[in-house]
Scaffold this motif. Structure first.
Motif, short mmCIF file in Angstrom:
data_model
loop_
_atom_site.label_atom_id
_atom_site.label_comp_id
_atom_site.label_asym_id
_atom_site.label_seq_id
_atom_site.Cartn_x
_atom_site.Cartn_y
_atom_site.Cartn_z
N UNK A 42 0.86 -1.18 0.00
CA UNK A 42 0.00 0.00 0.00
C UNK A 42 0.89 1.23 0.00
N UNK A 43 0.37 2.39 -0.42
CA UNK A 43 1.18 3.61 -0.37
C UNK A 43 1.73 3.85 1.03
N UNK A 364 5.86 14.60 5.64
CA UNK A 364 5.18 15.27 4.53
C UNK A 364 6.09 16.20 3.73
N UNK A 365 7.34 16.33 4.12
CA UNK A 365 8.27 17.18 3.36
C UNK A 365 8.41 16.64 1.94
N UNK A 504 -0.08 20.94 2.79
CA UNK A 504 -1.29 21.10 1.98
C UNK A 504 -1.29 20.10 0.83
N UNK A 505 -0.13 19.93 0.19
CA UNK A 505 -0.03 18.98 -0.92
C UNK A 505 -0.25 17.55 -0.43
N UNK A 506 0.28 17.23 0.76
CA UNK A 506 0.09 15.89 1.31
C UNK A 506 -1.38 15.62 1.58
N UNK A 509 -3.05 15.06 -1.77
CA UNK A 509 -2.66 13.74 -2.29
C UNK A 509 -3.41 12.63 -1.57
N UNK A 510 -3.54 12.75 -0.26
CA UNK A 510 -4.25 11.74 0.52
C UNK A 510 -5.72 11.68 0.13
#
Length: 513
Positions: A42-43, A364-365, A504-506, A509-510
């Protein structure tokens, strides 16, 4: 002291098991490496099969001994090095009922964050393990929260090294350094930390007995000894984790001695005569012996960054390497980067392709090129990427210096130590001479030395300093150092400026998954 001449080290790494056979003076006689796969069902899940690792360890040891041509009776002992932070659930029949969940696994991001926001600081100050998904403590929290089946059924929770010793000798023991890296071990009392156990929902009886790195096990089955090409009574020394052993094997054991290691990931470390932690939680502090601790910080992004650049930018170089056979794709890309001035004409790269551990501990970086213009070409992007990895190591070094003091000597080890370009970057960015040993097998030699020490073949751990052949020293270029100092002022501010956007991007993406 024995008349036997050779000592073997078995190094259980992230992607392979490696056996190295040494003479007692550190000269490599033979080595062999067997790789094993990494599974990502899984991711963000990163797992391995502990039984595949066991078979690789057996094959590598046997092959190294057979390559050397020595007789089993000439071998003093086999000593262990192992990567940290793995976690395996074991049932009452001593069978693995879960994969080995590795340091790179990111499934427990939420648990790590929640622990940080509650009583995690107190646990960190006592255990020295940063609150991050790499930590077995956070993995256990995830298992508890999700009702993970193997967690519910487990009689024991062990690392990959503990699993192998249990399989081969029928005993549950763990060296102090591997125990320290679990987030469950008190580095002041050298026992399991009760508050961490309560948080994880487990008991002390479900963990192995912590023991010194000089602990010896004997009594292999004849079948297993035959498969390993060793005698049944050969002493196996439990050794330590790869971090402190890399310091030991490169001679970075005195105050001010700093070891920089870059393989797939990276780390910068320094030994200490006392445990040191603070509420900033930027670095780790693990017990090695009861009077020696290892302090430092790991990076998720070492050689894996160069591999990514090869995969993304290096199609031509890969084809040329396959056609000519004279140089690897990495060599060809390095030659491109050498043609660009230090600083890559103002192009910076944040190398957080796999999140980041020290000094930010932020899963999350994200990786980022900063300052791209039409004037920048592939060569600039390669150079900026390599420089970004070293800037990241330097930022960890700053955090380490705050607690450990200014470095006096800088030693380089790991696969990157075969790259003259990268080593010169280290000297120029740190502004210090960089000493490089002849052998890049520093963790293995550190493990072998612990074995010699356990068997009474050497007088002390510090005596290793006279038994490390050095290859060369890289001297910093003063002009290049000033360029890097100016660029680092910008590099250092970039993470804080971009952190909200990374998160925010993480989140986006989630949600998309």
């Amino acid at each position: 002291m024995s008349t036997k001449k050779y000592v073997a080290a078995l190094d259980i790494g992230t992607t392979s098991a490696k056996a190295v056979l040494f003479q007692k003076n550190g000269v490599v006689v033979a080595e062999h490496e067997c790789s094993y796969p990494v599974y990502q069902p899984q991711p963000s899940w990163v797992e391995q099969d502990p039984y595949e690792i066991e078979q690789a360890a057996i094959r590598s040891l046997s092959a190294a001994i057979q390559k050397s041509g020595i007789q089993p009776s000439e071998l003093i002992c086999v000593s262990f090095s192992s990567a940290m932070h793995s976690l395996i659930c074991v049932n009452e029949k001593h069978e693995a009922i879960s994969p080995s969940i590795t340091w790179a696994d990111g499934r427990s991001v939420e648990q790590a964050s929640r622990l940080k926001d509650t009583f995690g600081t107190d646990i960190y100050l006592q255990t020295g393990t940063p609150l991050h998904p790499m930590s077995p403590l956070c993995k256990l929290l995830w298992m508890r929260d999700t009702g993970y089946g193997p967690y519910v059924q487990a009689a024991k929770f062990v690392s990959i090294k503990e699993f192998l010793f249990m399989r081969w000798f029928g005993t549950y023991i763990v060296d102090y350094a591997i125990a320290s890296a679990s987030g469950l071990f008190n580095i002041h009392t050298f026992d399991w930390h009760e508050d961490a156990l309560v948080a994880a929902g487990i008991s002390k009886e479900q963990l192995s007995k912590p023991v010194p790195s000089t602990t010896i096990c004997q009594g292999l089955s004849s079948e297993l000894a035959n498969r390993m090409s060793v005698s049944v009574d050969i002493p196996f020394v439990i050794g330590s984790s790869d971090g402190p052993l890399a310091n030991l094997g490169i001679g970075a054991i005195n105050p001010g001695d700093v070891a920089l290691t870059i393989g797939t990931s990276g780390a910068i470390r320094q030994m200490s005569s006392s445990p040191r932690t603070d509420e900033l939680q930027e670095i780790f502090c693990y017990g090695v012996t009861k009077d020696l601790w290892i302090m430092g910080g790991p990076s998720n992004n070492g050689g894996i960054v160069f591999q990514w650049m090869k995969d993304v930018f290096g199609e031509i170089e890969v084809e040329r390497a396959l056609t000519s056979g004279d140089a690897s794709a990495y060599d060809l890309l390095s030659e491109l980067a050498k043609g660009v001035k230090p600083g890559a004409d103002g192009l910076l790269f944040l190398p957080f392709l796999n999140g980041e551990r020290a000094p930010y501990w932020d899963a999350n970086a994200r990786g980022s090129y900063i300052g791209l213009t039409l004037a920048h070409k592939k060569a600039h992007m390669i150079r900026a990427g390599l420089e970004g990895v070293i800037f990241s190591m330097y930022s960890i070094g700053e955090a380490l210096e705050r607690l450990a003091g200014e470095p006096a000597n800088l030693f380089a080890s790991g696969g990157f130590a075969r790259s003259s370009l990268w080593l010169q970057m280290v000297a120029d960015i740190f502004g210090k001479e960089v000493q490089v040993p002849v052998s890049h097998q520093s963790s293995a030699w550190g493990a072998a030395w612990f074995g010699l020490y356990a068997l009474g073949e050497v007088s002390s751990l510090s005596a290793i300093k006279t038994e490390i052949p050095m290859k060369e020293t890289y001297v910093p270029n003063a002009v290049h150092h000033q360029v890097y100092r100016q660029l680092y002022e910008t590099y250092r501010d970039l993470y804080a400026a971009l952190k909200p956007h990374f998160h925010a991007l993480a989140t986006i993406q989630k949600a998309a998954k």
